[in-house]
Design an enzyme around this catalytic site. Structure first.
Site, PDB file in Angstrom:
ATOM      1  N   HIS A 224       0.817  -1.216   0.000  1.00 57.62           N
ATOM      2  CA  HIS A 224       0.000   0.000   0.000  1.00 57.62           C
ATOM      3  C   HIS A 224       0.855   1.273   0.000  1.00 57.62           C
ATOM      4  O   HIS A 224       0.334   2.378   0.053  1.00 57.62           O
ATOM      5  CB  HIS A 224      -0.920  -0.008   1.238  1.00 57.62           C
ATOM      6  CG  HIS A 224      -2.057   0.949   1.166  1.00 57.62           C
ATOM      7  ND1 HIS A 224      -2.287   1.909   2.125  1.00 57.62           N
ATOM      8  CD2 HIS A 224      -3.039   1.105   0.242  1.00 57.62           C
ATOM      9  CE1 HIS A 224      -3.349   2.603   1.811  1.00 57.62           C
ATOM     10  NE2 HIS A 224      -3.836   2.141   0.673  1.00 57.62           N
ATOM     11  N   LYS A 226       3.392   4.360  -1.306  1.00 61.06           N
ATOM     12  CA  LYS A 226       3.527   5.204  -2.494  1.00 61.06           C
ATOM     13  C   LYS A 226       4.820   5.999  -2.339  1.00 61.06           C
ATOM     14  O   LYS A 226       4.917   6.891  -1.495  1.00 61.06           O
ATOM     15  CB  LYS A 226       2.361   6.182  -2.624  1.00 61.06           C
ATOM     16  CG  LYS A 226       0.985   5.534  -2.823  1.00 61.06           C
ATOM     17  CD  LYS A 226       0.239   5.357  -1.546  1.00 61.06           C
ATOM     18  CE  LYS A 226      -1.166   4.823  -1.823  1.00 61.06           C
ATOM     19  NZ  LYS A 226      -1.847   4.372  -0.605  1.00 61.06           N
ATOM     20  N   ASP A 231      17.034  10.306  -9.017  1.00 63.96           N
ATOM     21  CA  ASP A 231      18.452  10.686  -8.997  1.00 63.96           C
ATOM     22  C   ASP A 231      19.048  10.677  -7.589  1.00 63.96           C
ATOM     23  O   ASP A 231      19.968  11.456  -7.293  1.00 63.96           O
ATOM     24  CB  ASP A 231      18.659  12.063  -9.643  1.00 63.96           C
ATOM     25  CG  ASP A 231      18.642  11.991 -11.162  1.00 63.96           C
ATOM     26  OD1 ASP A 231      18.701  10.869 -11.711  1.00 63.96           O
ATOM     27  OD2 ASP A 231      18.574  13.057 -11.804  1.00 63.96           O
ATOM     28  N   HIS A 404      -8.936  11.411   0.781  1.00 64.04           N
ATOM     29  CA  HIS A 404      -8.085  10.224   0.861  1.00 64.04           C
ATOM     30  C   HIS A 404      -6.782  10.480   1.615  1.00 64.04           C
ATOM     31  O   HIS A 404      -5.979   9.578   1.820  1.00 64.04           O
ATOM     32  CB  HIS A 404      -7.787   9.735  -0.567  1.00 64.04           C
ATOM     33  CG  HIS A 404      -7.181   8.374  -0.644  1.00 64.04           C
ATOM     34  ND1 HIS A 404      -5.912   8.154  -1.160  1.00 64.04           N
ATOM     35  CD2 HIS A 404      -7.640   7.160  -0.269  1.00 64.04           C
ATOM     36  CE1 HIS A 404      -5.638   6.873  -1.109  1.00 64.04           C
ATOM     37  NE2 HIS A 404      -6.651   6.236  -0.571  1.00 64.04           N
ATOM     38  N   LYS A 406      -4.131  10.963   4.581  1.00 64.34           N
ATOM     39  CA  LYS A 406      -3.977  10.320   5.894  1.00 64.34           C
ATOM     40  C   LYS A 406      -2.936  11.118   6.684  1.00 64.34           C
ATOM     41  O   LYS A 406      -1.754  11.112   6.346  1.00 64.34           O
ATOM     42  CB  LYS A 406      -3.497   8.869   5.762  1.00 64.34           C
ATOM     43  CG  LYS A 406      -4.346   7.982   4.820  1.00 64.34           C
ATOM     44  CD  LYS A 406      -3.698   7.856   3.494  1.00 64.34           C
ATOM     45  CE  LYS A 406      -4.184   6.731   2.621  1.00 64.34           C
ATOM     46  NZ  LYS A 406      -5.555   6.401   2.545  1.00 64.34           N
ATOM     47  N   ASP A 411      -0.595  18.510  18.937  1.00 63.03           N
ATOM     48  CA  ASP A 411      -0.179  19.785  19.535  1.00 63.03           C
ATOM     49  C   ASP A 411       0.511  20.703  18.530  1.00 63.03           C
ATOM     50  O   ASP A 411       1.278  21.596  18.929  1.00 63.03           O
ATOM     51  CB  ASP A 411       0.739  19.546  20.741  1.00 63.03           C
ATOM     52  CG  ASP A 411       0.023  18.826  21.882  1.00 63.03           C
ATOM     53  OD1 ASP A 411      -1.221  18.833  21.887  1.00 63.03           O
ATOM     54  OD2 ASP A 411       0.714  18.247  22.737  1.00 63.03           O
TER      55      ASP A 411
END
Length: 486
Positions: A224, A226, A231, A404, A406, A411
């Site tokens: 899951h 990404k 370089d 979508h 997350k 604080d």
């Protein structure tokens, strides 16, 4: 006329009953002897008793967190290799703020990656801008591009990224790509996949699924993460799949998907690169060697400097790294907890931690999409609302698309950002990635992004929540019963 027990139909019926009982008892005993969370154990027993054959088959394929012996062996080898690499890699002796050092130490032990303050993070909260910038960075690449995505889609700017990658390969840039076998199935079946192979792009399917593999490993364990590294000096990570929101799931009537990424430089790039290397070695069937990260200085943008480490998780690695760290940061909150997540089925421990924080006077706010692409998850999520609202937690529903992103901010100082949803799948099943960021400026940028989400969100009020119909409550209750399996 009396029916003889020896008649074939009677024998078949008796055998079927005995088989049902054996299958149900077998699953129940296995669940009792295997270390499942109590909620998950109850859900499996319930399904198996109600639907013995179906429950047995489901448990056989999805009941236990196994990646198969072959992958498990590769995982152990890769972990030893990663340990050796990071024992010798030059990285700063970064220290988190004094009040967060226990969390930093926990994250380093669980994630096995170093904390660094020689890194920079730039928040990107506009998908069009992110994809445009990614194409620009790929066009400027001279040496190497490595990428991994749960979903690599086709259409719009996703195709622009694919075309840019092909141009890079033609220039002689080394290109390595990992796509999840299920999440990216549309891309794998498209003309792009063989085009990549033809142009010399080394592309592999993560956790490939077949009937043979499904017998020995869970088919629903997915990659899951990404990540992009270009370089050896620029990296991207966050919630955005390689998909253009103008095209992705446009028939689902959810609106456009809303995501956020970071563009990173400095020593964090090395950590992200080595994580992709780890996934290449463990989660694919490739025999192609993965290039080593070069020993060279890593530069970052001073204005976006942040103290950060990565915390990967998944089967065979440190158990429940995500949940442990999220629980720890919630317990440490003194003033505020702000959460945005598309899928919110937190389980009893996280739900109780949020309730306790709110009752201690911490301002707790959760932003969720009003509709998701998983109705079952949506209804299971709502089962938690009443207790949270009673404790003083504010819950807002985003109405301008499929939110979508997350992220979690404590604080205003500490941020968790990445691919991790607040549900069972992210906490215990999939291969995920969190960035743990100790930086007030970055936290404020994430808070500003959340404020923008709030502008098109509506509050859920306890007085109104009580007025929902019996049918809605029934759907919530039924979904909640199977939520440990979602």
């Amino acid at each position: 006329m009396l029916i003889s027990f020896s008649e074939p139909s009677t024998l078949i019926g008796a055998a079927a009953i005995i088989l049902q009982i054996c299958l149900a008892v077998g699953v129940i005993l296995r669940v009792m002897l295997t270390r499942h969370p109590p909620g998950s154990s109850f859900a499996w027993i319930l399904i198996t008793v109600i639907l013995p054959y179906v429950g047995f088959i489901l448990y056989l394929f999805f009941g236990e967190k196994t990646v198969g012996r072959w992958h498990a062996r590769k995982l152990r080898q890769a972990q030893r290799k990663r340990h050796k690499i990071f024992r010798h890699i030059a990285h700063s002796e970064a220290k988190a703020p004094l009040n967060y050092r226990p969390i930093s130490k926990l994250a380093t032990r669980l994630g096995k990656f170093p904390l660094t303050d020689d890194s920079s993070l730039r928040l990107l909260d506009d998908t069009d801008e992110t994809l445009t910038r990614l194409v620009s960075d790929i066009n400027a690449a001279k040496e190497s591009i490595v990428m991994e995505f749960y979903i690599w889609d086709v259409g719009g700017k996703a195709d622009d990224v694919s075309a840019a990658l092909i141009r890079a390969a033609r220039r002689g840039v080394q290109c390595y790509v990992i796509v999840d076998d299920i999440g990216s199935s549309r891309f794998i079946k498209s003309e792009w996949f063989p085009m990549f192979q033809h142009e010399g792009i080394h592309i592999e399917r993560a956790l490939p699924v077949s009937l043979f593999s499904a017998i020995f490993a869970r088919a629903d364990i997915r990659l899951h993460r990404k990540i992009v590294v270009i370089d050896y000096r620029i990296a991207y990570s966050g919630s955005l799949n390689l998909a253009d929101p103008h095209f992705f799931k446009k028939d689902s009537h959810l609106g456009q998907w809303v995501d956020a990424m970071v563009r990173a430089k400095g020593e964090i790039v090395s950590s992200l690169y080595h994580l992709i290397m780890f996934d290449w070695l463990v989660l694919t069937n490739s025999e192609k060697p993965f290039p080593s990260f070069p020993d060279r200085p890593l530069f970052y943008d001073e204005q976006d400097r942040a103290t950060v480490s990565i915390v990967p998780s998944g089967p065979g690695t440190t158990e429940e790294a995500n949940q442990r760290i999220i629980l720890e940061v919630i317990h440490c909150a003194k003033k505020s907890i702000e959460i945005v997540t598309p899928y919110f089925v937190p389980g009893e421990s996280l739900a109780l931690a949020l309730q306790n924080a709110a009752q201690k006077g911490v301002q707790v706010k959760i932003i969720l999409p009003k509709k998701t692409d998983s109705p079952l998850v949506t209804y299971a999520s709502r089962r938690y609302f009443e207790d949270l609202l009673r404790s003083g937690v504010r819950i807002k529903e985003y109405e301008s698309g499929m939110l979508h992103t997350k992220a979690l901010v404590i604080d205003g100082d500490l941020s968790l950002f990445g691919t991790v949803n607040m549900d069972n799948r992210s906490m215990h099943i999939n291969y995920e990635l969190m960035l743990l960021v100790f930086d007030r400026e970055f936290g404020q940028k994430v808070q500003k992004m959340m404020t923008n989400y709030e502008a098109t969100s509506s509050d859920i009020r306890l007085s109104e929540w009580h007025k929902r119909s019996l049918w809605e409550r029934t759907k919530e209750g039924a979904s909640f019963l199977v939520s440990p399996l979602l």
